[in-house]
Write a protein that holds these residues in place. Structure first.
Motif, mmCIF file in Angstrom:
data_model
loop_
_atom_site.group_PDB
_atom_site.id
_atom_site.type_symbol
_atom_site.label_atom_id
_atom_site.label_comp_id
_atom_site.label_asym_id
_atom_site.label_seq_id
_atom_site.Cartn_x
_atom_site.Cartn_y
_atom_site.Cartn_z
ATOM 1 N N GLU A 167 -52.582 -24.334 17.725
ATOM 2 C CA GLU A 167 -51.244 -24.027 17.210
ATOM 3 C C GLU A 167 -50.463 -25.298 16.883
ATOM 4 N N ALA A 168 -50.647 -26.340 17.694
ATOM 5 C CA ALA A 168 -49.954 -27.601 17.420
ATOM 6 C C ALA A 168 -50.437 -28.196 16.095
ATOM 7 N N PHE A 169 -51.745 -28.135 15.857
ATOM 8 C CA PHE A 169 -52.258 -28.658 14.591
ATOM 9 C C PHE A 169 -51.759 -27.827 13.414
ATOM 10 N N LEU A 170 -51.754 -26.504 13.554
ATOM 11 C CA LEU A 170 -51.311 -25.657 12.452
ATOM 12 C C LEU A 170 -49.842 -25.884 12.129
ATOM 13 N N ASP A 171 -49.004 -26.138 13.137
ATOM 14 C CA ASP A 171 -47.599 -26.468 12.890
ATOM 15 C C ASP A 171 -47.495 -27.774 12.105
ATOM 16 N N TRP A 172 -48.292 -28.768 12.505
ATOM 17 C CA TRP A 172 -48.301 -30.051 11.797
ATOM 18 C C TRP A 172 -48.771 -29.858 10.357
ATOM 19 N N TYR A 173 -49.809 -29.048 10.182
ATOM 20 C CA TYR A 173 -50.364 -28.800 8.852
ATOM 21 C C TYR A 173 -49.323 -28.101 7.965
ATOM 22 N N LYS A 174 -48.620 -27.129 8.528
ATOM 23 C CA LYS A 174 -47.618 -26.380 7.749
ATOM 24 C C LYS A 174 -46.482 -27.298 7.305
ATOM 25 N N ALA A 175 -46.097 -28.223 8.177
ATOM 26 C CA ALA A 175 -45.021 -29.152 7.818
ATOM 27 C C ALA A 175 -45.420 -30.043 6.648
ATOM 28 N N ARG A 176 -46.693 -30.279 6.465
ATOM 29 C CA ARG A 176 -47.175 -31.134 5.383
ATOM 30 C C ARG A 176 -47.474 -30.354 4.111
ATOM 31 N N HIS A 177 -47.784 -29.064 4.252
ATOM 32 C CA HIS A 177 -48.243 -28.297 3.092
ATOM 33 C C HIS A 177 -47.407 -27.057 2.795
ATOM 34 N N ASP A 178 -46.405 -26.783 3.594
ATOM 35 C CA ASP A 178 -45.487 -25.654 3.389
ATOM 36 C C ASP A 178 -46.118 -24.295 3.669
ATOM 37 N N ALA A 179 -47.432 -24.221 3.718
ATOM 38 C CA ALA A 179 -48.089 -22.935 3.975
ATOM 39 C C ALA A 179 -49.431 -23.182 4.662
ATOM 40 N N VAL A 180 -49.845 -22.151 5.400
ATOM 41 C CA VAL A 180 -51.115 -22.228 6.116
ATOM 42 C C VAL A 180 -52.012 -21.105 5.609
ATOM 43 N N PRO A 181 -53.246 -21.390 5.203
ATOM 44 C CA PRO A 181 -54.147 -20.323 4.732
ATOM 45 C C PRO A 181 -54.330 -19.254 5.801
ATOM 46 N N PRO A 182 -54.569 -18.001 5.404
ATOM 47 C CA PRO A 182 -54.681 -16.905 6.373
ATOM 48 C C PRO A 182 -55.783 -17.120 7.416
ATOM 49 N N ASP A 183 -56.874 -17.759 7.024
ATOM 50 C CA ASP A 183 -57.990 -17.933 7.958
ATOM 51 C C ASP A 183 -57.989 -19.321 8.600
ATOM 52 N N ALA A 184 -56.876 -20.032 8.529
ATOM 53 C CA ALA A 184 -56.833 -21.401 9.030
ATOM 54 C C ALA A 184 -57.131 -21.476 10.531
ATOM 55 N N ALA A 185 -56.635 -20.520 11.295
ATOM 56 C CA ALA A 185 -56.858 -20.551 12.739
ATOM 57 C C ALA A 185 -58.344 -20.481 13.067
ATOM 58 N N ASP A 186 -59.074 -19.625 12.366
ATOM 59 C CA ASP A 186 -60.520 -19.519 12.595
ATOM 60 C C ASP A 186 -61.231 -20.812 12.221
ATOM 61 N N ILE A 187 -60.793 -21.434 11.155
ATOM 62 C CA ILE A 187 -61.443 -22.664 10.703
ATOM 63 C C ILE A 187 -61.181 -23.802 11.692
ATOM 64 N N VAL A 188 -59.968 -23.882 12.200
ATOM 65 C CA VAL A 188 -59.650 -24.905 13.209
ATOM 66 C C VAL A 188 -60.507 -24.683 14.455
ATOM 67 N N ASP A 189 -60.711 -23.428 14.823
ATOM 68 C CA ASP A 189 -61.545 -23.126 15.993
ATOM 69 C C ASP A 189 -62.974 -23.641 15.815
ATOM 70 N N VAL A 190 -63.484 -23.583 14.599
ATOM 71 C CA VAL A 190 -64.822 -24.110 14.339
ATOM 72 C C VAL A 190 -64.868 -25.593 14.686
ATOM 73 N N ILE A 191 -63.882 -26.345 14.231
ATOM 74 C CA ILE A 191 -63.839 -27.780 14.538
ATOM 75 C C ILE A 191 -63.669 -28.005 16.030
ATOM 76 N N LEU A 192 -62.757 -27.268 16.641
ATOM 77 C CA LEU A 192 -62.489 -27.451 18.069
ATOM 78 C C LEU A 192 -63.729 -27.207 18.920
ATOM 79 N N GLN A 193 -64.526 -26.221 18.534
ATOM 80 C CA GLN A 193 -65.713 -25.898 19.316
ATOM 81 C C GLN A 193 -66.719 -27.047 19.324
ATOM 82 N N GLU A 194 -66.729 -27.862 18.287
ATOM 83 C CA GLU A 194 -67.736 -28.920 18.168
ATOM 84 C C GLU A 194 -67.135 -30.312 18.283
ATOM 85 N N TRP A 195 -65.885 -30.403 18.711
ATOM 86 C CA TRP A 195 -65.187 -31.678 18.743
ATOM 87 C C TRP A 195 -65.296 -32.298 20.138
ATOM 88 N N GLY A 196 -66.425 -32.926 20.424
ATOM 89 C CA GLY A 196 -66.595 -33.601 21.701
ATOM 90 C C GLY A 196 -66.952 -32.661 22.828
#
Length: 476
Positions: free
Chosen positions: A350-379
């Motif tokens: 959620e913190a990343f999506l807030d940051w992303y929205k502030a930079r792009h004005d909108a968040v894609p509908p599936d953005a949360a799922d896509i971020v989860d993909v990165i989080l699952q494999e990030w270290g």
């Protein structure tokens, strides 16, 4: 992570012929025997349980391999300083280990191979004393070196206890080598030396508090601790180089004359990101977490990638022995505990999506799922210290590699396209900014951009090719 996002069976091809893996070999042979289905099932299950419990049949090449080690031991002059004796034993065993790991297609079971070596060393030592050949001193030195470096088993583990009850023929390498030492010590020729060995048979013990250093990216750690054989003044320092870019992995280890000497060598191995690293006291929790992979016992702790460098295999057994001496059992158990907070990635998402929205004005509908993909494999699943937002080029490349191979095309490509934004956010979160860190941050951005344009083409998809360079001790 929803299973529908992951690939199934990609990159897996059946092995041909009779396998060297005990479990697979049992399955293949059972299929060729004229037995009933029930008999086949029972035999296969028993072989599987035997393998999982740490059992294995000696491979035909073991005897010749052990003889090469014994021949090398006989030809050397052995040092009297105990840490040097350890190092020489580790070099002989590790060099043979390295050659066989890269040459033999099957039968590389490090624990049982080492236990059998201890038995062979003890047998030849006794024969040497009986025959008067005069080389028993070199064999005694090798046996002592093994006794000082073989890691202990996990006797308190309930699964290990059940395994010993079910398969009493499986020998613990630590107990095996100590039994050989005790048997050799009864020989009149060895008795005088053995009396001294009894004073330090437990091996070196910690002689002070450990220190830790971390590189600027936050993914590489140096842990170094003083040790002594008499429990008094430090005799030497032992160091572990730990990489946390994907899973926690000990990528280097060894003996040093001082903590500063270890730090200098580590900085050279890691590269520019470690140039300004400083040593500081390591908390018990951090020490246990960093050494968790070295504290694992049992058959699963013998898992190897095949890319291990010679220098690491020379320390393969000792690095685990020293870890078990440094970390109390209670701390080791706590290091493996995962709290509900460790599994809950939603605040980070959620913190990343807030940051992303502030930079792009909108968040894609599936953005949360896509971020989860990165989080699952990030270290590592449980970040070390403040390494949640560590974004070294190595971590970026490893995450992208796993994402391409493990996830369905749409999810994989969406996650890859998001990597540059994710990397920039991590750079801002971990403070990798300013003049000194500018070049390091630029390298991370470049790595993320490169990975983001190497998308998966489903029509031509293939598993990742073999790496061009070993993943151990990579410079950042």
């Amino acid at each position: 992570m929803a299973s529908k996002k992951r690939r199934s069976g990609r990159g897996k091809t059946p092995r041909q012929g009779i396998s060297g893996n005990p479990q697979r070999r049992a399955e293949q042979l059972a299929q060729r025997q004229p037995a009933t289905v029930a008999e086949q099932d029972l035999s296969t299950l028993r072989q599987l349980a035997y393998s999982l419990a740490g059992g294995t049949e000696p491979s035909p090449w073991w005897e010749e391999s052990h003889q090469r080690i014994l021949t090398a031991a006989r030809a050397l002059t052995w040092p009297s300083r105990l840490v040097d004796l350890e190092t020489q034993a580790g070099r002989i065993v590790g060099d043979e280990f390295y050659e066989r790991l890269n040459d033999e297609s099957s039968g590389m079971h490090p624990s049982q191979w080492l236990g059998a070596l201890a038995e062979e060393t003890g047998a030849e030592l006794r024969a040497s004393v009986a025959d008067g050949t005069g080389d028993w001193r070199q064999l005694w030195a090798l046996l002592c070196g093994l006794a000082l470096t073989v890691p202990p088993g996990d006797n308190d583990n309930e699964t290990a206890q059940l395994a010993r009850e079910a398969f009493p023929d499986i020998k613990d390498p630590f107990e095996t080598v100590l039994a050989e030492v005790e048997q050799a010590a009864q020989l009149p020729a060895v008795h005088g030396l053995a009396a001294d060995f009894a004073l330090w048979a437990d091996g070196p013990r910690p002689a002070g508090d450990p220190l830790v250093a971390q590189d600027a990216y936050g993914t590489r750690f140096l842990l170094v601790a003083p040790f002594a054989y008499d429990g008094k003044a430090p005799d030497h320092w032992y160091a572990w180089d730990v990489d946390s870019c994907w899973l926690l992995t000990v990528v280097g280890a060894g003996v040093f004359g001082s903590a500063q000497e270890a730090l200098t060598e580590w900085q050279h191995a890691v590269g520019p990101s470690a140039a300004g690293a400083m040593l500081s006291p390591a908390a018990p929790e951090l020490t246990a977490q960093l050494l968790a992979p070295a504290l694992e016992a049992g058959p699963m702790s013998d898992t190897l990638t095949g890319f291990e460098p010679r220098e690491l295999l020379r320390e393969y057994y000792r690095l685990r022995r020293r870890a078990s001496a440094l970390v109390p059992a209670a701390d080791a158990a706590a290091a493996n505990e995962v709290s509900p907070e460790d599994d809950d990635l939603s605040p980070v998402r959620e913190a990343f999506l807030d940051w992303y929205k502030a930079r792009h004005d909108a968040v894609p509908p599936d953005a949360a799922d896509i971020v989860d993909v990165i989080l699952q494999e990030w270290g590592p699943p449980r970040p070390v210290e403040d390494s949640r937002y560590a974004c070294s080029p190595h971590r970026i490349e490893l995450a992208a590699r796993v994402i391409r191979d493990a996830y369905q095309t749409d999810y994989a490509n969406a996650a890859l396209r998001l990597l540059p934004e994710w990397t920039q956010w991590c750079i801002e979160q971990n403070g990798l900014t300013g003049n000194m860190a500018g070049d390091l941050a630029a390298r991370s951005r470049a790595a993320a951009l490169t990975e983001s344009i190497h998308l998966v083409d489903e029509a031509t998809y293939a598993p990742p090719a073999a790496q061009d360079e070993p993943p151990f001790r990579r410079q950042e």
